[in-house]
Design an enzyme around this catalytic site. Structure first.
Site, PDB file in Angstrom:
ATOM      1  N   ARG A  73       0.851  -1.200   0.000  1.00 44.12           N
ATOM      2  CA  ARG A  73       0.000   0.000   0.000  1.00 44.12           C
ATOM      3  C   ARG A  73       0.881   1.241   0.000  1.00 44.12           C
ATOM      4  NH1 ARG A  73      -3.868   0.083   5.033  1.00 44.12           N
ATOM      5  NH2 ARG A  73      -4.948  -1.583   3.906  1.00 44.12           N
ATOM      6  N   ARG A 142      -1.256   7.043   9.723  1.00 43.19           N
ATOM      7  CA  ARG A 142      -1.134   6.554   8.341  1.00 43.19           C
ATOM      8  C   ARG A 142      -1.290   7.680   7.328  1.00 43.19           C
ATOM      9  NH1 ARG A 142      -4.321   0.903   8.287  1.00 43.19           N
ATOM     10  NH2 ARG A 142      -3.146  -0.161   9.920  1.00 43.19           N
ATOM     11  N   LYS A 205      -3.770   1.461  14.944  1.00 39.48           N
ATOM     12  CA  LYS A 205      -3.700   2.370  13.792  1.00 39.48           C
ATOM     13  C   LYS A 205      -4.302   3.725  14.139  1.00 39.48           C
ATOM     14  CE  LYS A 205      -6.284  -0.596  11.402  1.00 39.48           C
ATOM     15  NZ  LYS A 205      -7.166  -1.236  10.407  1.00 39.48           N
ATOM     16  N   LYS A 207      -5.821   7.280  12.096  1.00 42.96           N
ATOM     17  CA  LYS A 207      -6.176   7.809  10.774  1.00 42.96           C
ATOM     18  C   LYS A 207      -6.566   9.282  10.843  1.00 42.96           C
ATOM     19  CE  LYS A 207      -7.612   3.324   9.094  1.00 42.96           C
ATOM     20  NZ  LYS A 207      -8.702   2.515   8.525  1.00 42.96           N
ATOM     21  N   CYS A 426     -15.362  -3.072  -0.114  1.00 40.14           N
ATOM     22  CA  CYS A 426     -13.983  -3.359   0.296  1.00 40.14           C
ATOM     23  C   CYS A 426     -13.450  -4.524  -0.537  1.00 40.14           C
ATOM     24  CB  CYS A 426     -13.942  -3.693   1.777  1.00 40.14           C
ATOM     25  SG  CYS A 426     -14.654  -5.305   2.141  1.00 40.14           S
ATOM     26  N   CYS A 432      -8.141 -10.744   1.282  1.00 39.39           N
ATOM     27  CA  CYS A 432      -8.233 -10.308   2.677  1.00 39.39           C
ATOM     28  C   CYS A 432      -8.399 -11.506   3.610  1.00 39.39           C
ATOM     29  CB  CYS A 432      -9.410  -9.349   2.854  1.00 39.39           C
ATOM     30  SG  CYS A 432      -9.564  -8.880   4.589  1.00 39.39           S
ATOM     31  N   CYS A 471     -16.731  -7.972   6.139  1.00 41.20           N
ATOM     32  CA  CYS A 471     -16.729  -8.292   7.573  1.00 41.20           C
ATOM     33  C   CYS A 471     -16.970  -7.001   8.346  1.00 41.20           C
ATOM     34  CB  CYS A 471     -15.403  -8.960   7.974  1.00 41.20           C
ATOM     35  SG  CYS A 471     -14.086  -7.794   8.359  1.00 41.20           S
ATOM     36  N   CYS A 475     -14.143  -1.645   6.185  1.00 40.19           N
ATOM     37  CA  CYS A 475     -13.176  -0.920   5.353  1.00 40.19           C
ATOM     38  C   CYS A 475     -13.824  -0.067   4.274  1.00 40.19           C
ATOM     39  CB  CYS A 475     -12.190  -1.895   4.735  1.00 40.19           C
ATOM     40  SG  CYS A 475     -11.237  -2.783   5.988  1.00 40.19           S
TER      41      CYS A 475
HETATM   42 FE1  SRM Z   1      -9.202  -1.846   6.328  1.00 38.37          FE
HETATM   43  C1  SRM Z   1      -7.908  -4.461   8.054  1.00 38.37           C
HETATM   44  C2  SRM Z   1      -8.349  -3.283   3.448  1.00 38.37           C
HETATM   45  C3  SRM Z   1      -9.836   1.059   4.757  1.00 38.37           C
HETATM   46  C4  SRM Z   1     -10.924  -0.775   9.085  1.00 38.37           C
HETATM   47  N1  SRM Z   1      -8.232  -3.550   5.838  1.00 38.37           N
HETATM   48  C5  SRM Z   1      -7.732  -4.478   6.708  1.00 38.37           C
HETATM   49  C6  SRM Z   1      -6.890  -5.522   5.963  1.00 38.37           C
HETATM   50  C7  SRM Z   1      -5.481  -5.051   5.948  1.00 38.37           C
HETATM   51  C8  SRM Z   1      -7.031  -6.966   6.473  1.00 38.37           C
HETATM   52  C9  SRM Z   1      -6.068  -7.456   7.502  1.00 38.37           C
HETATM   53  O1  SRM Z   1      -5.858  -6.809   8.540  1.00 38.37           O
HETATM   54  O2  SRM Z   1      -5.523  -8.545   7.284  1.00 38.37           O
HETATM   55  C10 SRM Z   1      -7.538  -5.414   4.561  1.00 38.37           C
HETATM   56  C11 SRM Z   1      -6.669  -5.816   3.382  1.00 38.37           C
HETATM   57  C12 SRM Z   1      -7.522  -6.377   2.288  1.00 38.37           C
HETATM   58  C13 SRM Z   1      -6.815  -6.551   1.006  1.00 38.37           C
HETATM   59  O3  SRM Z   1      -6.667  -7.713   0.562  1.00 38.37           O
HETATM   60  O4  SRM Z   1      -6.421  -5.561   0.389  1.00 38.37           O
HETATM   61  C14 SRM Z   1      -8.056  -3.994   4.600  1.00 38.37           C
HETATM   62  N2  SRM Z   1      -8.993  -1.199   4.485  1.00 38.37           N
HETATM   63  C15 SRM Z   1      -8.725  -1.968   3.410  1.00 38.37           C
HETATM   64  C16 SRM Z   1      -8.931  -1.203   2.114  1.00 38.37           C
HETATM   65  C17 SRM Z   1      -7.987  -1.621   0.999  1.00 38.37           C
HETATM   66  C18 SRM Z   1     -10.401  -1.382   1.709  1.00 38.37           C
HETATM   67  C19 SRM Z   1     -10.768  -0.984   0.323  1.00 38.37           C
HETATM   68  O5  SRM Z   1     -11.421  -1.810  -0.290  1.00 38.37           O
HETATM   69  O6  SRM Z   1     -10.442   0.092  -0.157  1.00 38.37           O
HETATM   70  C20 SRM Z   1      -8.753   0.222   2.637  1.00 38.37           C
HETATM   71  C21 SRM Z   1      -7.327   0.667   2.626  1.00 38.37           C
HETATM   72  C22 SRM Z   1      -7.199   2.048   3.172  1.00 38.37           C
HETATM   73  C23 SRM Z   1      -5.854   2.669   3.023  1.00 38.37           C
HETATM   74  O7  SRM Z   1      -5.484   2.989   1.888  1.00 38.37           O
HETATM   75  O8  SRM Z   1      -5.199   2.888   4.037  1.00 38.37           O
HETATM   76  C24 SRM Z   1      -9.219   0.054   4.072  1.00 38.37           C
HETATM   77  N3  SRM Z   1     -10.126  -0.124   6.856  1.00 38.37           N
HETATM   78  C25 SRM Z   1     -10.393   0.915   6.016  1.00 38.37           C
HETATM   79  C26 SRM Z   1     -11.353   1.791   6.602  1.00 38.37           C
HETATM   80  C27 SRM Z   1     -11.958   3.025   5.945  1.00 38.37           C
HETATM   81  C28 SRM Z   1     -11.220   4.282   6.262  1.00 38.37           C
HETATM   82  O9  SRM Z   1     -10.227   4.273   6.981  1.00 38.37           O
HETATM   83  O10 SRM Z   1     -11.655   5.319   5.774  1.00 38.37           O
HETATM   84  C29 SRM Z   1     -11.675   1.263   7.835  1.00 38.37           C
HETATM   85  C30 SRM Z   1     -12.730   1.816   8.822  1.00 38.37           C
HETATM   86  C31 SRM Z   1     -12.255   3.010   9.569  1.00 38.37           C
HETATM   87  C32 SRM Z   1     -11.528   2.608  10.801  1.00 38.37           C
HETATM   88  O11 SRM Z   1     -10.334   2.331  10.719  1.00 38.37           O
HETATM   89  O12 SRM Z   1     -12.163   2.544  11.853  1.00 38.37           O
HETATM   90  C33 SRM Z   1     -10.888   0.058   7.992  1.00 38.37           C
HETATM   91  N4  SRM Z   1      -9.350  -2.485   8.251  1.00 38.37           N
HETATM   92  C34 SRM Z   1     -10.150  -1.929   9.213  1.00 38.37           C
HETATM   93  C35 SRM Z   1     -10.091  -2.739  10.392  1.00 38.37           C
HETATM   94  C36 SRM Z   1     -10.862  -2.475  11.704  1.00 38.37           C
HETATM   95  C37 SRM Z   1     -10.110  -1.558  12.592  1.00 38.37           C
HETATM   96  C38 SRM Z   1     -10.768  -1.413  13.937  1.00 38.37           C
HETATM   97  O13 SRM Z   1     -10.538  -0.412  14.584  1.00 38.37           O
HETATM   98  O14 SRM Z   1     -11.471  -2.308  14.396  1.00 38.37           O
HETATM   99  C39 SRM Z   1      -9.222  -3.817  10.106  1.00 38.37           C
HETATM  100  C40 SRM Z   1      -8.833  -4.972  11.038  1.00 38.37           C
HETATM  101  C41 SRM Z   1      -7.813  -4.583  12.045  1.00 38.37           C
HETATM  102  O15 SRM Z   1      -7.222  -3.508  12.015  1.00 38.37           O
HETATM  103  O16 SRM Z   1      -7.602  -5.421  12.917  1.00 38.37           O
HETATM  104  C42 SRM Z   1      -8.781  -3.617   8.748  1.00 38.37           C
HETATM  105 FE1  SF4 Z   2     -11.251  -7.399   4.747  1.00 39.00          FE
HETATM  106 FE2  SF4 Z   2     -13.223  -6.933   6.419  1.00 39.00          FE
HETATM  107 FE3  SF4 Z   2     -11.739  -4.920   5.553  1.00 39.00          FE
HETATM  108 FE4  SF4 Z   2     -13.396  -6.071   3.917  1.00 39.00          FE
HETATM  109  S1  SF4 Z   2     -13.996  -4.983   5.778  1.00 39.00           S
HETATM  110  S2  SF4 Z   2     -11.245  -5.598   3.468  1.00 39.00           S
HETATM  111  S3  SF4 Z   2     -13.364  -8.168   4.559  1.00 39.00           S
HETATM  112  S4  SF4 Z   2     -11.035  -6.562   6.830  1.00 39.00           S
END
Ligand code: SRM
Ligand code: SF4
Length: 556
Positions: A73, A142, A205, A207, A426, A432, A471, A475
């Site tokens: 990323r 980030r 993390k 943001k 997402c 993922c 899930c 995201c």
């Molecule tokens: Fe996310 C984890 C993809 C934006 C909340 N996110 C992940 C992981 C890395 C899975 C993992 O931990 O093994 C995913 C990788 C999937 C893949 O194969 O690419 C993933 N997140 C993404 C992306 C690529 C989704 C998308 O389809 O665009 C986004 C990448 C953003 C970036 O460029 O940095 C992405 N993730 C978000 C957002 C939206 C935002 O930030 O605006 C959220 C919700 C906001 C937040 O953070 O509260 C988000 N991702 C999470 C979480 C839950 C965090 C939490 O506080 O509970 C996880 C899981 C974790 O961190 O344990 C996670």
């Molecule tokens: Fe993976 Fe869940 Fe984030 Fe979708 S919402 S990319 S399934 S961690």
């Protein structure tokens, strides 16, 4: 016994500022994976170890190790990409990744499917293109996002420059990245001092997003630190500060929840870096380092109370925040097609389904954008809604760009229904590791069926905001969708309804753990009523809210 409060904290603490044994892991020819502890550390370098979940079962049967590869990323503040960078990123997608570039919901690029031996070359090429992947993931501040639409060029430039300053200011000071990926001199002697983060970085993390009202395309209230630019007559007066937004939750665990940020006051531009540092420092010291599930800033604030948290921030700053200035948001989506900026230049917003840029059949999006990058004199802006803006186009270049766009079928913004244009999904399966259900791969089919329902009620051109997540981590920020599906299991989702399109109200659960048929059974009468009974310009989420449909929402 370890003196660290959790294993993750131990890995960070013993890593010598994020070095761990990543370099050794990369050299190990026996496996496509890296050592377990390194899988945690490599996130801070912008990468995740993944395996192809479509192949998992078959490889297990064949007694092969999983099909390991790495997601990478970039850290692109404000989502701005030059044409030269575009060409590098595109080449990397084809040479080292799975042939696609993925625009994320935080306006950057991800590459999927990079095998271990190509990871270093990919990162080195990104560095040569004057970009980085440092701290794009991990327990750290980030990539800083900001409003993408450059209609008010002066305001946009300001917001972007603050996003870039913040992003750079908050990068870790460790040289680990240079050593591991860029052949920097190995560390001799003690590790560097990390003045803001310390040796174990943040509990979780962190943001940051900057919004320029009336556009809330960054969903500013979903950020740990949301920054609302206050601009009057083209002059940036300062920023309202919102803290404690976050989306992630765990099914069946009410101690986890999505939360919108609270606006706590106003600062002038010169105070912004100090405020960001102070909020981060309090989270560093007060955040939960035992239970990662409760470690985000939103839980720290709820645990200590907003007044106490704010008081601590102000005491570390040595000044009080000024009263919040008035602001108004009208939309958290993108606006498609050509728009002219106040400086006379043109910007073309293209719709990219789930942000995935690839060549598929006659839809040759990756090739089209490569051709476009070869002639484009402005830049590209990735949006937090996974779309793309071709920005800064001179009037006499528009026809040429339109022709490339049409030739490669990038002009779907002219054809797709409003719901499809505003949908986010997402990544989910197959990369993922946390996905419980499909999202990106399910979106086209789901929307085709939803379009048919919308056609029945003549709602095809009404922009209803739809968000799919595989899930509850959220995201695609599904808790801010007017309609949202949150994955539970293959083919099963929670149906959530009723957020507003300004990004200021969370939706609520309407059906728990249901399949597609039940989702459409639930939506059909609601859309029928909406078509019949909505008042002028009333959005779907607001309608559901006003008519009380969501009051006794959860129907299992
Ligand atoms: Fe996310 C984890 C993809 C934006 C909340 N996110 C992940 C992981 C890395 C899975 C993992 O931990 O093994 C995913 C990788 C999937 C893949 O194969 O690419 C993933 N997140 C993404 C992306 C690529 C989704 C998308 O389809 O665009 C986004 C990448 C953003 C970036 O460029 O940095 C992405 N993730 C978000 C957002 C939206 C935002 O930030 O605006 C959220 C919700 C906001 C937040 O953070 O509260 C988000 N991702 C999470 C979480 C839950 C965090 C939490 O506080 O509970 C996880 C899981 C974790 O961190 O344990 C996670
Ligand atoms: Fe993976 Fe869940 Fe984030 Fe979708 S919402 S990319 S399934 S961690």
């Amino acid at each position: 016994m370890s003196s660290y409060p959790s294993d993750f904290e131990r890995v960070k603490g013993e890593s010598r500022n994020l070095r761990g044994t990543i370099a050794e892991s990369l050299r190990d020819p026996v496996t496509g994976a890296i050592a377990d502890d390194d899988t945690k550390l490599i996130k801070f370098h912008g990468s995740y170890q993944q395996d192809d979940r479509d192949l998992r079962e078959e490889r297990r049967r064949q007694k092969l190790e999983p099909a390991y590869s790495f997601m990478l990323r970039a850290r692109l503040p404000g989502g701005v990409v030059t044409p030269a960078q575009w060409l590098t990123f595109d080449a990397l997608a084809r040479d080292y990744a799975n042939g696609s570039l993925r625009i994320t919901s935080r306006q950057t690029f991800q590459w999927h499917g990079i095998i271990k031996r190509n990871l270093k070359a990919t990162i080195a090429a990104i560095d040569r293109a004057m970009a980085t992947t440092i701290a794009a993931c991990g327990d750290i501040a980030r990539n800083v996002v900001s409003t993408a639409q450059p209609i008010e060029p002066a305001a946009h430039t300001l917001a972007y420059s603050w996003a870039a300053r913040l992003s750079e200011h908050l990068e870790p000071k460790t040289r680990a990245y240079h050593e591991i990926w860029l052949d920097g001199e190995p560390l001799q002697g003690p590790v560097e001092h990390e003045p803001l983060y310390g040796p174990t970085y943040l509990p979780r993390k962190f943001k940051i997003g900057i919004a320029i009202p009336p556009l809330n395309d960054v969903d500013v209230f979903s950020q740990d630190l949301g920054i609302i630019a206050i601009i009057e007559h083209g002059e940036l007066l300062g920023f309202n500060i919102a803290i404690g937004g976050g989306m992630g939750a765990t099914h069946g665990d009410p101690s986890t929840y999505p939360r919108l940020g609270d606006v706590i006051g106003f600062v002038v531009p010169e105070q912004l870096l100090a405020v960001a540092e102070a909020v981060i420092a309090v989270q560093r010291d007060w955040g939960d380092r035992v239970e990662r599930k409760h470690a985000r800033l939103k839980y720290t604030i709820d645990h200590h109370g907003l007044p106490a948290f704010k008081a601590e921030v102000e005491s570390r700053l040595g000044f009080a925040l000024a009263p919040t200035r008035p602001y108004r948001f009208d939309h958290n989506g993108d606006r498609f097609g050509w728009a002219q900026g106040h400086d006379g230049r043109w910007h073309l917003t293209l719709h990219i389904d789930s942000g995935r840029l690839a060549d598929v059949g006659t839809q040759r999006w990756l090739s089209g954008l490569r051709e476009l990058a070869q002639i484009h004199a402005g830049d590209f802006r990735l949006t937090c809604n996974q779309n793309l803006i071709v920005a800064g186009v001179a009037a006499d270049q528009r026809d040429r760009i339109d022709a490339i766009v049409a030739d490669h079928e990038l002009d779907t913004y002219r054809r797709h229904s409003a719901v499809r244009l505003h949908a986010l999904a997402c990544v989910a399966l197959p990369t993922c590791g946390l996905a419980m259900a499909e999202a990106e791969r399910y979106l086209p089919d789901f929307v085709t069926r939803l379009d048919a329902l919308l056609d029945r009620y003549a709602l095809r051109n009404v922009p209803i905001h739809l968000r799919l997540s595989g899930c509850p981590n959220g995201c695609s920020r599904p808790y801010l969708g007017e309609i949202a599906l949150v994955g539970r299991a293959p083919g099963r989702y929670d149906l959530r309804l009723g957020a507003d399109i300004r990004g200021q109200r969370l939706n609520r659960i309407y059906r728990v753990n249901v399949d597609e048929a039940a989702i459409f059974d639930a939506l059909d009468p609601l859309l029928a009523n909406y078509a019949k009974e909505r008042s002028a310009h009333e959005d779907f989420g607001d309608f559901l809210h006003r008519t009380g449909v969501l009051l006794d929402a959860v129907v299992a």
